[in-house]
Design an enzyme around this catalytic site. Structure first.
Site, PDB file in Angstrom:
ATOM      1  N   PHE A 140       6.003  24.263  53.076  1.00 44.29           N
ATOM      2  CA  PHE A 140       5.357  25.449  53.641  1.00 44.29           C
ATOM      3  C   PHE A 140       5.591  26.609  52.685  1.00 44.29           C
ATOM      4  CE2 PHE A 140       5.004  29.287  56.165  1.00 44.29           C
ATOM      5  CZ  PHE A 140       3.852  29.062  56.886  1.00 44.29           C
ATOM      6  N   ASP A 225      10.627  28.204  45.979  1.00 47.90           N
ATOM      7  CA  ASP A 225      10.314  29.041  47.140  1.00 47.90           C
ATOM      8  C   ASP A 225      11.589  29.169  47.958  1.00 47.90           C
ATOM      9  OD1 ASP A 225       9.652  30.006  49.655  1.00 47.90           O
ATOM     10  OD2 ASP A 225       7.814  28.838  49.837  1.00 47.90           O
ATOM     11  N   LYS A 254      11.746  37.160  53.851  1.00 51.53           N
ATOM     12  CA  LYS A 254      12.471  37.003  55.117  1.00 51.53           C
ATOM     13  C   LYS A 254      13.741  37.855  55.180  1.00 51.53           C
ATOM     14  CE  LYS A 254      10.738  32.523  56.796  1.00 51.53           C
ATOM     15  NZ  LYS A 254      10.224  32.975  58.094  1.00 51.53           N
TER      16      LYS A 254
END
Length: 405
Positions: A140, A225, A254
């Site tokens: 993702f 990532d 995040k």
């Protein structure tokens, strides 16, 4: 604190695009690892806004940074720079492999920048035919059209017309499958060092070593990532620091803002040079308010006390989940590292992760899922041990309810 009880969950369906399906709970206040809803019900937060609230809710250092910067300057376009952005970029460079930083607003935007950069780098150095991006099943990387196409979950990328081309997916942790598709046409491999949405699956050390070697062999860039794994989540500032494999590009978001929207792409001086003036940009990237908060986050998180504390808290969670499982026999294992953990449901409870999440919410525990078979826990990195114990007690009550039917 006043609560506007005229605002209800039903209004979501009347005024919001229906791409989310939020629960009936509307939180209105948070302090540390506890949250209260409109009705005054208290929750222990083991979700952290999906690994975002790395210092819990309303941490004094973050509140102070936001208030202080809020009385100075809120926004400048990138026609100018600003002090918080320069300070944050310097901290990230000093703390990592990187020489250069690009700021954005979200993990998807940071990944979009990374993907554009690898294509531009390859085109400049090797020509237009070197365009293949290799990524992994169940990965993702965001919800922009480029990032969702690189992410390895067709359910998120299908149904929007022709996808960006030159993207190849292979199974995670499968060296042979990767060797079969990589070539001198490959410009980059993009991967999470620990897959979050894909079920909390860690990369095998030998796989990481092989990925790095294959990238070097074929003049391809390695992109990590670290949107979910970064900023202390695994007990290191960034997950790559667990071993010897260093990426060429790293994305972070995040937890970087502790809840305030900010993201960054980190890379080397040589690679960064290929994003020349005008090739990419972001209106809000490097926003002074966001960077001021992120500076405070790094000052707190990037300390031995907090990073070592993550590992202590991990063990407390693992021990508590084991006791629950010894009693109720619902998990096959607890995967992950640090405070990114996934309890994997056994055959008897396949496909029922959301039932455990909902039961947990009813008991006053906020948790997550990672697919239909994994219950995910991403609490604050500084969650008090007492809150871990109370959260586990509430989770045990939820497990008991699901088991009892």
């Amino acid at each position: 604190m006043s609560v506007n009880n005229t605002l209800t969950r039903a209004q979501f369906d009347e005024v919001m695009v229906p791409n989310y399906a939020p629960s009936a709970v509307i939180p209105v206040r948070g302090a540390g690892s506890r949250v209260w809803d409109q009705e005054g019900k208290e929750f222990i937060d083991f979700a952290g806004g999906i690994a975002v609230n790395c210092l819990g809710h309303c941490h004094p250092a973050l509140v102070g940074a936001l208030k202080e910067q809020g009385e100075k300057i809120w926004h400048l376009s990138n026609v100018m720079t600003n002090e918080p952005a320069l300070e944050l970029a310097t901290k990230l460079v000093n703390a990592t492999f990187a020489d250069r930083v690009y700021f954005a607003n979200s993990g998807a935007e940071a990944n979009e920048a990374a993907l554009k950069l690898v294509r531009r780098y390859a085109m400049d150095k090797f020509g237009a035919k070197k365009d293949q991006i290799i990524a992994f099943d169940k990965a993702f990387h965001g919800r922009t059209f480029f990032t969702v196409s690189v992410g390895g979950q067709a359910a998120y990328s299908d149904g929007f017309g022709p996808k960006p081309q030159g993207i190849t997916h292979v199974p995670f942790n499968d060296i042979a499958a990767l060797e079969a598709v990589i070539s001198d046409k490959t410009c980059a491999i993009m991967m999470e060092p620990l897959q979050g949405e894909g079920g909390i699956v860690d990369a095998d050390p030998e796989f990481l070593t092989a990925v790095r070697a294959l990238c070097d062999k074929h003049n391809a860039l390695l992109v990590f990532d670290e949107v979910q794994t970064g900023v202390g989540r695994l007990g290191e500032l960034y997950a790559y620091m667990r071993g010897d494999v260093v990426p060429d590009i790293l994305t972070t978001a995040k937890a970087l803002g502790g809840g305030f929207p900010i993201a960054a792409m980190l890379t080397t001086k040589e690679i960064a040079a290929h994003l020349k003036i005008g090739t990419h940009g972001s209106t809000y990237g490097g926003n002074p308010l966001a960077c001021a908060v992120a500076n405070a986050v790094l000052d707190v998180v990037n300390t031995p006390e907090v990073l070592q504390g993550v590992k202590v808290r991990e063990q407390l969670l693992r021990d508590g989940l084991k006791k629950i499982n010894d009693k109720y026999d619902v998990f096959t294992e607890v995967r992950g590292q640090g405070l990114l953990l996934g309890a994997v449901l056994n055959d008897k409870y396949q496909g029922r992760a959301k039932e455990f999440l909902v039961a947990g919410t009813d008991e006053g525990l906020m948790s997550l899922i990672a697919g239909a078979n994994v219950i995910r826990f991403t609490p604050s990195l500084v969650i008090p041990e007492a809150d871990i114990a109370e959260g586990l007690a509430r989770f045990e009550r939820a497990v008991a309810k699901v088991v009892a039917g």
